[in-house]
Write a protein that holds these residues in place. Structure first.
Motif, PDB file in Angstrom:
ATOM      1  N   SER A 567       0.825  -1.223   0.000  1.00 47.80           N
ATOM      2  CA  SER A 567       0.000   0.000   0.000  1.00 47.80           C
ATOM      3  C   SER A 567       0.849   1.258   0.000  1.00 47.80           C
ATOM      4  CB  SER A 567      -0.924   0.007   1.218  1.00 47.80           C
ATOM      5  OG  SER A 567      -1.847  -1.057   1.143  1.00 47.80           O
ATOM      6  N   PHE A 568       1.950   1.243   0.748  1.00 49.19           N
ATOM      7  CA  PHE A 568       2.802   2.430   0.761  1.00 49.19           C
ATOM      8  C   PHE A 568       3.359   2.718  -0.629  1.00 49.19           C
ATOM      9  CE2 PHE A 568       7.175   3.977   0.671  1.00 49.19           C
ATOM     10  CZ  PHE A 568       6.968   5.270   1.107  1.00 49.19           C
ATOM     11  N   VAL A 569       3.832   1.699  -1.314  1.00 50.62           N
ATOM     12  CA  VAL A 569       4.401   1.896  -2.648  1.00 50.62           C
ATOM     13  C   VAL A 569       3.344   2.429  -3.604  1.00 50.62           C
ATOM     14  CG1 VAL A 569       5.411   0.721  -4.649  1.00 50.62           C
ATOM     15  CG2 VAL A 569       6.264   0.222  -2.349  1.00 50.62           C
ATOM     16  N   ARG A 570       2.112   1.921  -3.497  1.00 55.08           N
ATOM     17  CA  ARG A 570       1.032   2.411  -4.369  1.00 55.08           C
ATOM     18  C   ARG A 570       0.794   3.902  -4.123  1.00 55.08           C
ATOM     19  NH1 ARG A 570      -3.542  -2.102  -5.509  1.00 55.08           N
ATOM     20  NH2 ARG A 570      -4.148  -0.415  -6.898  1.00 55.08           N
ATOM     21  N   TRP A 571       0.682   4.264  -2.850  1.00 55.91           N
ATOM     22  CA  TRP A 571       0.456   5.671  -2.491  1.00 55.91           C
ATOM     23  C   TRP A 571       1.620   6.535  -2.964  1.00 55.91           C
ATOM     24  CZ3 TRP A 571       3.556   8.466   1.000  1.00 55.91           C
ATOM     25  CH2 TRP A 571       3.089   9.755   1.297  1.00 55.91           C
ATOM     26  N   GLU A 572       2.825   6.077  -2.706  1.00 53.80           N
ATOM     27  CA  GLU A 572       4.022   6.832  -3.057  1.00 53.80           C
ATOM     28  C   GLU A 572       4.116   7.054  -4.568  1.00 53.80           C
ATOM     29  OE1 GLU A 572       8.236   7.935  -1.914  1.00 53.80           O
ATOM     30  OE2 GLU A 572       6.190   8.651  -1.814  1.00 53.80           O
ATOM     31  N   ALA A 573       3.792   6.010  -5.335  1.00 51.95           N
ATOM     32  CA  ALA A 573       3.862   6.124  -6.793  1.00 51.95           C
ATOM     33  C   ALA A 573       2.891   7.178  -7.305  1.00 51.95           C
ATOM     34  CB  ALA A 573       3.573   4.771  -7.434  1.00 51.95           C
ATOM     35  N   MET A 574       1.655   7.173  -6.771  1.00 54.16           N
ATOM     36  CA  MET A 574       0.656   8.157  -7.215  1.00 54.16           C
ATOM     37  C   MET A 574       1.054   9.562  -6.778  1.00 54.16           C
ATOM     38  SD  MET A 574      -2.046   8.281  -9.022  1.00 54.16           S
ATOM     39  CE  MET A 574      -2.892   9.764  -9.548  1.00 54.16           C
ATOM     40  N   GLN A 575       1.564   9.681  -5.580  1.00 59.65           N
ATOM     41  CA  GLN A 575       2.000  10.991  -5.099  1.00 59.65           C
ATOM     42  C   GLN A 575       3.159  11.536  -5.938  1.00 59.65           C
ATOM     43  OE1 GLN A 575       0.771  12.941  -2.042  1.00 59.65           O
ATOM     44  NE2 GLN A 575      -0.868  11.791  -3.029  1.00 59.65           N
ATOM     45  N   THR A 576       4.040  10.646  -6.370  1.00 60.45           N
ATOM     46  CA  THR A 576       5.164  11.081  -7.210  1.00 60.45           C
ATOM     47  C   THR A 576       4.667  11.575  -8.559  1.00 60.45           C
ATOM     48  OG1 THR A 576       6.601   9.484  -6.089  1.00 60.45           O
ATOM     49  CG2 THR A 576       7.399  10.393  -8.171  1.00 60.45           C
ATOM     50  N   LEU A 577       3.678  10.892  -9.123  1.00 56.15           N
ATOM     51  CA  LEU A 577       3.084  11.363 -10.380  1.00 56.15           C
ATOM     52  C   LEU A 577       2.467  12.744 -10.214  1.00 56.15           C
ATOM     53  CD1 LEU A 577       1.263   8.248 -11.941  1.00 56.15           C
ATOM     54  CD2 LEU A 577       3.166   9.544 -12.937  1.00 56.15           C
ATOM     55  N   LEU A 578       1.740  12.945  -9.122  1.00 52.52           N
ATOM     56  CA  LEU A 578       1.123  14.249  -8.856  1.00 52.52           C
ATOM     57  C   LEU A 578       2.194  15.323  -8.659  1.00 52.52           C
ATOM     58  CD1 LEU A 578      -1.669  13.016  -6.411  1.00 52.52           C
ATOM     59  CD2 LEU A 578      -2.076  13.992  -8.682  1.00 52.52           C
ATOM     60  N   LEU A 579       3.234  14.990  -7.898  1.00 50.83           N
ATOM     61  CA  LEU A 579       4.318  15.943  -7.639  1.00 50.83           C
ATOM     62  C   LEU A 579       5.022  16.329  -8.935  1.00 50.83           C
ATOM     63  CD1 LEU A 579       6.164  17.463  -5.639  1.00 50.83           C
ATOM     64  CD2 LEU A 579       7.516  15.361  -5.438  1.00 50.83           C
ATOM     65  N   ARG A 580       5.316  15.341  -9.776  1.00 58.01           N
ATOM     66  CA  ARG A 580       5.972  15.635 -11.049  1.00 58.01           C
ATOM     67  C   ARG A 580       5.124  16.576 -11.907  1.00 58.01           C
ATOM     68  NH1 ARG A 580       8.608   9.950 -13.368  1.00 58.01           N
ATOM     69  NH2 ARG A 580      10.203   9.714 -11.745  1.00 58.01           N
ATOM     70  N   THR A 581       3.812  16.396 -11.843  1.00 62.51           N
ATOM     71  CA  THR A 581       2.931  17.234 -12.650  1.00 62.51           C
ATOM     72  C   THR A 581       2.956  18.679 -12.154  1.00 62.51           C
ATOM     73  OG1 THR A 581       1.514  15.299 -13.013  1.00 62.51           O
ATOM     74  CG2 THR A 581       0.587  17.451 -13.562  1.00 62.51           C
ATOM     75  N   VAL A 582       2.930  18.855 -10.831  1.00 65.38           N
ATOM     76  CA  VAL A 582       3.026  20.204 -10.279  1.00 65.38           C
ATOM     77  C   VAL A 582       4.363  20.833 -10.659  1.00 65.38           C
ATOM     78  CG1 VAL A 582       3.159  21.549  -8.144  1.00 65.38           C
ATOM     79  CG2 VAL A 582       1.444  19.749  -8.352  1.00 65.38           C
ATOM     80  N   GLN A 583       5.432  20.063 -10.547  1.00 66.47           N
ATOM     81  CA  GLN A 583       6.764  20.591 -10.875  1.00 66.47           C
ATOM     82  C   GLN A 583       6.857  20.986 -12.347  1.00 66.47           C
ATOM     83  OE1 GLN A 583       8.909  17.147  -9.313  1.00 66.47           O
ATOM     84  NE2 GLN A 583       9.862  18.445  -7.763  1.00 66.47           N
ATOM     85  N   ALA A 584       6.251  20.179 -13.207  1.00 67.37           N
ATOM     86  CA  ALA A 584       6.264  20.505 -14.638  1.00 67.37           C
ATOM     87  C   ALA A 584       5.494  21.790 -14.914  1.00 67.37           C
ATOM     88  CB  ALA A 584       5.666  19.351 -15.439  1.00 67.37           C
ATOM     89  N   LYS A 585       4.391  21.991 -14.190  1.00 63.14           N
ATOM     90  CA  LYS A 585       3.612  23.220 -14.361  1.00 63.14           C
ATOM     91  C   LYS A 585       4.392  24.426 -13.835  1.00 63.14           C
ATOM     92  CE  LYS A 585      -0.021  25.730 -15.336  1.00 63.14           C
ATOM     93  NZ  LYS A 585      -0.372  26.026 -16.750  1.00 63.14           N
ATOM     94  N   VAL A 586       5.091  24.273 -12.714  1.00 60.68           N
ATOM     95  CA  VAL A 586       5.922  25.370 -12.194  1.00 60.68           C
ATOM     96  C   VAL A 586       6.953  25.779 -13.240  1.00 60.68           C
ATOM     97  CG1 VAL A 586       7.680  25.967 -10.477  1.00 60.68           C
ATOM     98  CG2 VAL A 586       5.587  24.813  -9.753  1.00 60.68           C
ATOM     99  N   ALA A 587       7.596  24.793 -13.850  1.00 57.59           N
ATOM    100  CA  ALA A 587       8.589  25.080 -14.884  1.00 57.59           C
ATOM    101  C   ALA A 587       7.943  25.784 -16.075  1.00 57.59           C
ATOM    102  CB  ALA A 587       9.255  23.790 -15.335  1.00 57.59           C
ATOM    103  N   ALA A 588       6.742  25.335 -16.447  1.00 64.36           N
ATOM    104  CA  ALA A 588       6.041  25.948 -17.576  1.00 64.36           C
ATOM    105  C   ALA A 588       5.661  27.395 -17.275  1.00 64.36           C
ATOM    106  CB  ALA A 588       4.789  25.132 -17.920  1.00 64.36           C
ATOM    107  N   LEU A 589       5.262  27.658 -16.048  1.00 65.39           N
ATOM    108  CA  LEU A 589       4.902  29.029 -15.660  1.00 65.39           C
ATOM    109  C   LEU A 589       6.109  29.949 -15.765  1.00 65.39           C
ATOM    110  CD1 LEU A 589       2.650  28.283 -12.549  1.00 65.39           C
ATOM    111  CD2 LEU A 589       1.890  29.361 -14.673  1.00 65.39           C
ATOM    112  N   LYS A 590       7.270  29.451 -15.384  1.00 66.81           N
ATOM    113  CA  LYS A 590       8.482  30.274 -15.435  1.00 66.81           C
ATOM    114  C   LYS A 590       8.910  30.558 -16.864  1.00 66.81           C
ATOM    115  CE  LYS A 590      10.359  28.941 -10.930  1.00 66.81           C
ATOM    116  NZ  LYS A 590      11.478  28.308 -10.196  1.00 66.81           N
TER     117      LYS A 590
END
Length: 875
Positions: A567-590
């Motif tokens: 369960s931890f790995v499942r949660w962690e994997a989804m959270q990493t996908l969400l985090l990467r998406t936010v980071q990509a948007k931050v880069a796009a905004l800049k």
């Protein structure tokens, strides 16, 4: 104090006590502004030297040595009293006077809401009487309390009640004796006009223990859950660890004004009312879980902290890390082990990892301190618990229990060290655990870098691991257990076959689950019979408190999120996908580029929502966006505005893309039956309210949110709806806020929630709202809960308001810290936390935060609590 640097205490300077105190008799004549304390000690000498007793803010009335008045021979200083004597055994009687009414620091004996209360950990006892205020001096305490009967219906202290009765002039008395030797930090006294509920618990050895919970009369209907939690704690400790309660009575007292969550004083636990009082209308699922956990934590301290205590305060994690681990295991057994593990990891990463990366970074066994109160930290508690969990992971449940049994057999009634605990674990299991010492003395969060090599022809997988501690000189490798598994491209778990030479370092827990035991800075693990390119499942169960570095593709993360057995790995994997998406948007905004929510992310989220076989709580936690603070931690320089904008963008995007699924999930999780605190209902409420939070982003669902608020079904649902309305600026927000306040204006804990949810709301007027709440008639700087709910939440969680570009947020919080420091230094020091990370922001914000810190520090009367954190932050 003055601006001169206070004294630094070092572990290397520890010396054993010069005297023992076989027994102590304390008599309190309680008066609000002039309580007289008589302290009669039977003292024995251990080595030559003058007698030194710690004491602060005491009015000394007399000192008698074996009946002789020696008051004039004592040298009284700001921090204690010294007396020259060559006697080997003697009785010393000291009479002092203190003022509980004016004790706003809430250390020692203080009076709040008409009730007397004590808090002596770490060094509060010296504010009650002169004593050896150190944890390695253990004594048998007898306490007599005398007070006005009309104002103090109950007179409570440690141990068992041995005598009580009425006295002339409307007074009465009670005598309590604790038969177990304890350090003075575990002393407790409570007196006042309280009400109580009572119950009993039958121990495994056939004794009936009286259970009593004392609260203010208006709160007597909110104690049932706390009592049930206590009984569950007692039963669990007997079954899991064979530990049986040892007194005739166990008492809990709830007070509104308390610096901590609770305190494990022997037989008389004093609690912040936040962790006792609950009923469905006024407490959330989180409150209920917190009460059960803290009740358990303080009860478990009876053995891990009281019967076996710390030799010195540098050993604090010995009792706190171990007891946090025990309360985590208790909550996991009561609810969901998988969900509890994720909750603990989130808490660690959001709070302890930043502490590890800041100026107050310290190992779980600090080597020095100025003010001990500053080291009741996430590192000592939460990371300490993770280190205890390493023993459990390495030794297994049976091996860990053997170690615990030997620990109590060797050290019951003693004040010991973290080395004593480690030796018990090692000796009980016949293993060498010396390398575990490195976890105790090195600060910072380890980085675990993993790379893999697959040989299709040989059908082998090589896992290359490297560990490091950034910015650490002379790094000593840690013993790191790595939870491990492999999946194929269809998401099925693969059987694990370590090569023969690695059988000592790879422990198979099942055919598809293993623990890799890493002991070197660089280490390799090889598996045979791997017929297809595998996807690695790493750090299962978050098997060690490290930052994992592994180059997953988005497709691999999506597969792990939807298929892994952990369960931890499942949660962690989804959270990493969400985090990467936010980071990509931050880069796009800049770079002013367009960026859309990836379809892979939407599809993975949809798959989780449509898999009704999953625990709703796991789905809810997986699909909740990472917190703003945690996102900021991923950057060397935090771009406040871009992170906030990207976070909102992703939430709105997922809301729009999965609108039907969110609505269907919300309706499917609806349950109009009577509120119950149980695993199923909690999980369903959690997922329902996550779905509502996404729907609340969309204008067409505003009324649905308001409807949930208006239904007033339980506080979990009410607060969820209220927060959504605040964060989204819904049209009915002001109406709901006013209604909420009018409903609950007499309930302090609910009004704390009212302050907190407004303090956390991030928008362009966040600072002005927080400033207006400072002048609200229900706000008070003398109540720690109220200060934490407004100032603490604003500074820690309101990224936009606190870090406003003009520095006004910093100025406002700094002004309040200065005021609080004059009243309660412990609370003021804890408010400083967000300032300690000033180097993580842009140059202008750095300058403004430094100026605020300097202003806090540049005062003649700055407390040593605040001095230590502010000066280290600026260094």
């Amino acid at each position: 104090m003055t601006k001169s640097a206070p004294k630094v205490n070092y572990l290397k300077d520890y010396q054993t006590p010069a005297f023992t105190v076989d027994s102590v008799f304390l008599e309190f004549l309680l008066q609000p502004e002039a309580t007289q304390v008589t302290n009669r000690m039977q003292i024995g000498r251990l080595r030559a030297g003058d007698l030194w007793l710690d004491g602060e803010s005491l009015d000394l009335l007399s000192v008698h040595l074996d009946g002789e008045d020696v008051t004039s021979q004592c040298r009284v200083e700001e921090t204690g009293l010294s007396l020259s004597t060559d006697k080997e055994q003697f009785e010393l009687e000291i009479v002092t006077r203190i003022n509980p009414e004016k004790n706003t620091a809430l250390e020692g004996l203080y009076r709040t809401s008409g009730n007397y209360c004590t808090q002596c950990e770490a060094e509060g006892f010296r504010k009650i009487t002169y004593f050896f205020d150190r944890p390695d001096v253990l004594s048998v305490f007898t306490t007599k309390v005398v007070a006005d009967k009309s104002q103090n219906r109950y007179l409570l202290a440690n141990g068992n009640l041995t005598e009580s009765g009425d006295l002339p002039n409307g007074q009465h008395y009670a005598v309590w004796q604790d038969p177990f030797k304890k350090p003075c930090y575990l002393f407790a006294l409570v007196a006042g006009n309280l009400e109580k509920i009572s119950d009993t618990f039958r121990t495994q050895d056939g004794r009936d223990v009286a259970l009593e919970i004392y609260v203010e009369p208006r709160n007597i209907d909110k104690c049932e859950h706390a009592m049930e939690s206590l009984k569950r704690s007692m039963a669990w400790d007997e079954s899991r660890f064979g530990l049986i309660y040892d007194l005739d009575i166990y008492m809990i007292v709830a007070v509104d004004d308390f610096n901590m969550g609770a305190m494990e004083n022997k037989g008389l636990n004093v609690f912040n009312s936040k962790f006792v009082l609950a009923k469905p209308e006024s407490a959330t699922d989180v409150d209920y879980e917190g009460i059960e956990a803290v009740i358990g934590h303080e009860y478990f301290h009876n053995w891990t902290g009281n019967r076996v205590t710390c030799r010195d305060w540098f050993q604090l994690t010995l009792k706190e890390g171990l007891t946090v681990f025990r309360d985590q295991e208790f909550t996991a057994d009561m609810l969901s082990p998988a969900v509890k593990r994720i909750e603990d990891v989130k808490r660690l990463r959001s709070n302890q990892f930043p502490e590890d990366a800041g100026p107050m970074s310290h190992p779980i066994q600090p080597q020095s301190y100025i003010e001990m109160n500053n080291f009741y930290t996430m590192t000592v508690y939460e990371k300490g618990a993770e280190v205890v969990r390493l023993y459990h992971t390495l030794l297994g449940e049976g091996g860990f229990r053997k170690g615990m049994d030997l620990y109590f057999e060797r050290h019951d009634g003693q004040a010991v060290t973290v080395q004593d605990f480690r030796n018990a674990m090692a000796d009980a299991n016949g293993v060498d655990l010396q390398q575990m010492h490195n976890w105790y003395v090195q600060s910072g969060t380890p980085v675990l870098k993993i790379e893999s090599e697959y040989d299709a022809q040989m059908q082998t997988l090589t896992v290359n691991c490297e560990q490091s501690l950034p910015e650490t000189e002379d790094f000593k490798p840690l013993l790191i257990p790595i939870g491990f598994g492999m999946l194929n491209s269809e998401g099925h778990s693969l059987q694990l076959q370590p090569i023969e030479s690695h059988l000592q370092t790879v422990e198979l827990r099942s055919e598809t689950n293993a623990v890799l035991k890493m002991t070197k800075a660089q280490q390799q693990f090889v598996f045979n019979g791997v017929q297809t390119q595998p996807i690695l499942s790493l750090l299962r169960g978050f098997s060690a408190p490290v930052k994992l570095s592994y180059d997953y593709s988005d497709q691999e993360l999506a597969l792990l999120a939807s298929a892994d057995e952990d369960s931890f790995v499942r949660w962690e994997a989804m959270q990493t996908l969400l985090l990467r998406t936010v980071q990509a948007k931050v880069a796009a905004l800049k770079s002013v580029e367009e960026y859309a929510v990836p379809q892979l992310l939407v599809d993975t989220a949809e798959k989780l929502l449509l898999d009704h076989s999953l625990d709703p709580a796991l789905v809810a936690m997986s699909l909740t966006l990472p917190e703003l603070g945690y996102i900021g931690e991923q950057y060397r320089e935090v771009d406040v505005d871009a992170i906030h904008q990207a976070h909102n963008w992703l939430k709105n995007g997922l809301a729009q893309a999965l609108q039907d699924e969110w609505r269907n999930t919300y309706l499917r999780m609806q349950d109009d039956s009577e509120y119950r605190y149980d695993k199923r209902q909690i999980a369903e409420r959690m997922l329902k309210n996550v779905a509502l939070a996404y729907l609340g982003c969309l204008a067409q669902h505003q009324e649905r949110v308001f409807e949930q608020y208006r239904a007033q079904h339980n506080m979990t649902d009410v607060l969820a709806a209220m927060k959504i309305m605040l964060h989204q600026g819904h049209s009915q927000t002001d109406q709901a806020l006013q209604d909420f306040y009018q409903r609950w204006r007499g309930d302090n804990l609910v009004i704390d929630k009212w302050f907190a949810m407004q303090a956390e709301t991030q928008n362009e007027t966040a600072l002005e709202k927080a400033q207006s709440l400072l002048s609200h008639p229900d706000f008070s700087l003398t109540n720690p809960n109220r200060v934490r709910s407004l100032l603490g939440v604003f500074a820690r969680l309101n990224l936009v308001g606190f870090h406003r570009a003009d520095g006004a947020g910093y100025q406002m919080v700094a002004e309040q810290i200065i005021k609080v420091d004059e009243l309660n230094p412990q609370i003021a020091a804890r408010l400083l936390g967000p300032f300690t990370h000033w180097k993580r922001y842009d140059a202008e914000r750095q300058k403004l935060m430094r100026a605020a810190l300097q202003r806090i520090l540049d005062r003649d009367n700055v407390s040593k609590d605040v001095y230590e954190i502010a000066s280290k932050s600026l260094a």
